[in-house]
Design an enzyme around this catalytic site. Sequence first.
Site, PDB file in Angstrom:
ATOM      1  N   GLU A 183      25.373  -4.641  -1.605  1.00  0.00           N
ATOM      2  CA  GLU A 183      25.445  -3.358  -0.896  1.00  0.00           C
ATOM      3  C   GLU A 183      24.063  -2.767  -0.622  1.00  0.00           C
ATOM      4  OE1 GLU A 183      25.232  -2.119  -5.212  1.00  0.00           O
ATOM      5  OE2 GLU A 183      25.914  -3.832  -4.026  1.00  0.00           O
ATOM      6  N   ASP A 211       0.809  -1.212   0.000  1.00  0.00           N
ATOM      7  CA  ASP A 211       0.000   0.000   0.000  1.00  0.00           C
ATOM      8  C   ASP A 211       0.842   1.262   0.000  1.00  0.00           C
ATOM      9  OD1 ASP A 211      -2.635  -1.273   0.313  1.00  0.00           O
ATOM     10  OD2 ASP A 211      -1.880  -1.886   2.275  1.00  0.00           O
ATOM     11  N   CYS A 235      27.512  -5.439 -10.686  1.00  0.00           N
ATOM     12  CA  CYS A 235      26.597  -4.997 -11.747  1.00  0.00           C
ATOM     13  C   CYS A 235      27.388  -4.326 -12.873  1.00  0.00           C
ATOM     14  CB  CYS A 235      25.521  -4.086 -11.158  1.00  0.00           C
ATOM     15  SG  CYS A 235      24.071  -3.898 -12.236  1.00  0.00           S
ATOM     16  N   HIS A 294      23.400  -7.191  -6.062  1.00  0.00           N
ATOM     17  CA  HIS A 294      23.764  -5.990  -5.304  1.00  0.00           C
ATOM     18  C   HIS A 294      23.773  -6.258  -3.799  1.00  0.00           C
ATOM     19  CE1 HIS A 294      23.736  -2.917  -8.507  1.00  0.00           C
ATOM     20  NE2 HIS A 294      22.804  -3.655  -9.073  1.00  0.00           N
TER      21      HIS A 294
END
Length: 944
Positions: free
Chosen positions: A911, A330, A786, A909
């Site tokens: 981190e 929500d 990445c 990722h």
Amino acid sequence: WEGNNGKPKRIASALEIMLQAPLGSAAFNNEFGRPNLTGYFRSFEQPVLDSRTEFRGYHKPIMIAGGMGNIRPMLVQKQPIPVGALIIILGGPTMLIGLGGGAASSQASGAGAEELDFASVQRENPEMQRRCQEVINHCNSLGEDSPIISIHDIGAGGLSNAVPEIIHDCGRGGQFQLRNVQNADKSLSPMQIWCNESQERYVIAIKPESLDLFSAFCEREHCLFAVIGEATEEQHLALDDEWLGDKPVDMPLSILFGKPPKMHRTANRVPPKTKALDFTGIDLAEAIKRVLSFPVVADKSFLIHIGDRSITGLVARDQLVGPWQVPVADVAVTASGFYALTGEAMAMGERAPIAVVDAPASGRMAIAEALTNLATARIDSLRDVKLSANWMAAAGYNGEDAALFDTVKTVGLEICPALEIAIPVGKDSLSMKTLWQDNGGDKAMTAPLSLVVTAFAPVIDISQTLTPQLQGGEDSVLILIDLGAGKNRLGGSVLAQVYQQMGNKCPDLDDPKLLKAFFESIQILNSQDKLLAYHDRSDGGLLATVAEMMFAGRLGVSLTLDLLGDNVIDGLFNEELGAVLQVRQSDCEEVVGFLQQAGLIDCTFVIGQVITAPYLTISLAGKMLYSASRAELQPLWSEVSYRMQALRDNPECAKQQFERISDNNDPGLHAHVTFDINDDISAPFISLTRPKIAILREQGVNGHVEMAAAFERAGFTSVDVHMTDIIHGRVSLQAFAGLVACGGFSYGDVLGAGGGWAKSILFNPRARDEFSAFFQRTDTFALGVCNGCQMMSGLKAIIPGADHWPRFLRNTSEQFEARVALVEVQKSPSILFAGMEGSRMPVAIAHGEGRAEFDRDPASIFDAQLIALSYVDNYGRVTTDFPANPNGSPYGITGLTTADGRFTIMMPHPERCFRTLQNSWHPKEWQEYGAWMRLFRNARVWVD
């Protein structure tokens, strides 16, 4: 319709718009580095009563893209601009963009000339926006010593608006040089240079003595800037053109900013054409099927997975909920810092279709729905909430001007004052009409008055955010808070729409006091840990609310509707304001009593129980009216998203994702950790020294701040190192024990995934020597994540023991994928994964080019134990199936290391997951740190 050349011009279909437009929005946010955390999608089209050529609804669906942030107190106000201050354009360059904007936006779509359409198109440059942002960040980091005195974004009107505004705000004039403006098209006229709306630009005032510092920031970030003039004492605007030898603009600012005459409009209130609803003979099972599969109610995964939701490392609540990552949240919640439990919340509200029945009611409902969504976050007071209002209307259409006036009046003078909340910001669009021709002749689609409200508030504890995920383990019940107090009005509802009706009585916010009591009650109950789950009632009514809670928790619900009246259709499908709460059976009496004492006595109903068997059953007066399994219902809810995804992306990947939904045995995300995540193995070393690690980035990289925070937590001194620092000799890697190449979009990835970044090192003698020397040392380590993973794989020729590293190509899905994936740590010499072998952990992934392609058989690399990480499915099996393997890499390979383990690359990722709160889903027993913190602690231990 026909363009100026007399040839037919096809107008884009709504389907094409919804397939392609979100890609542009998501791509901009992904590349700029801002998380996509919430949004809304409205599909609506209804013929006007007694007409075959006129429709109400959206040919061009509305899409809201935005975000939130925070600002230091000393930077809130623009400072007075002294005489002689330099006026600078940051970003750019100028292009022929947006010159048709004002004229085109005031016309109905399909009613203008093709040249005007082209001149109105905005063409984005997120990579330039990122560079501008980094320059601004450098300035802001200096606090009160910032070089920036005042800043203004360049939007509508271009320089002709922004430049006069920034000097006029401080009672100054200005002397400017037109040809100093950065210009990508030398054929542009002075008017076009001065008035175009090229994006990603700012006009900035700085003191002359700050120019060298500001220039250094821009040079470091490869960011264009130009000094175009200076502020003057006399309030006069002078623009010189040295090419043409004249002054295109030479006028007193008092004329430019003089008081224009007030606009007067005549508007007539036109009663809407309505007709009472008739649901005679409808089948309950068919109604449920239609409502769950209606696009407004249905799964929005096709819109969500294309947008990065973990960037910044400060995201505490995104759209996807629970172990099965169901998009039903929500509210969006972010942390205010990497140590903080405080944060910010954002939620949206919108009920445009009911404006066809009652426009002011749609405005009141939009505000109220934003608040029932926002209530899931832990907010101290309703007074802390601020709203942003996006108004859209078809100005000039029969009765719409009056409807807009009445709705603005009720929102601004009635509802917001009653709720004690303000709307400090907003936007508007008053051309919400589309004209076209087909075989049936002239057609017109006119949008209803559309108010989209976004609510923002500070959060006092981000760990207490509620979700719709049903919780098991103990007996619990569901409580409906019905702010409609039993009125059950169905006008404008999804049920009405799927049966081609609208009705004449729609939901409304009848009593703001009830809404205030509701909001405050939820906050108190949440603070007392009385609520297990929460979901507001909105499109699709109670049926959709409960179904979505069931999908998120994969538990069952037994609904008993006796307290909601004797009409099951009204009770299940009305879209009155409210919410469903899951509470423990042992707390039920206390919670109901509390809500009644809070003034909600006519609004509180116990409507059912949560059961272990994943079935939805609906009963009335002791008779079961409906029963269906989750595995039957959720595919109905998700099929629209699947079909959209299959049209846009790789259809086989879309099919694999869709087929997973029906697997009742799927255990979902889980964590199997072979080490003690609460054991801080780096603690003995932190008090000794804090070795320096280079947080390396190139232009376009945007994941460096969270990476710096993760290594700083583990005992390092994180140092921001831009490639320009190395290339120009400002920084040497000799001073660093470690190096980490961060994620993002280096050079916009136009040179391939990380390829441009790698070549900026390999083809620059100084940079190549620096990196070669760093990799040859035996006391160094490096991590690439990445985009940094892709870059380091491009450097394998100068990294000892990395000759087996792959290239990274486009994901098999043919799309950017932002997900939570399950990975398993393989046995390898990687120093970063020491002691973690065999662990399975969820991790954030966000990339478009992560599919590993090897020069040799990857099985041999597995056998050599040089694979560090592999994607596994929810059963713990190494996989190539989508979406458990989001890019299609063979053997699930997503992390590799060198023979000595000092250099590791990975696509996920870590981190963005080192704090427990950063994880979209995590085991309840995790404390401050998640499992991925071990990777950064391992690095600190290895250094010593």
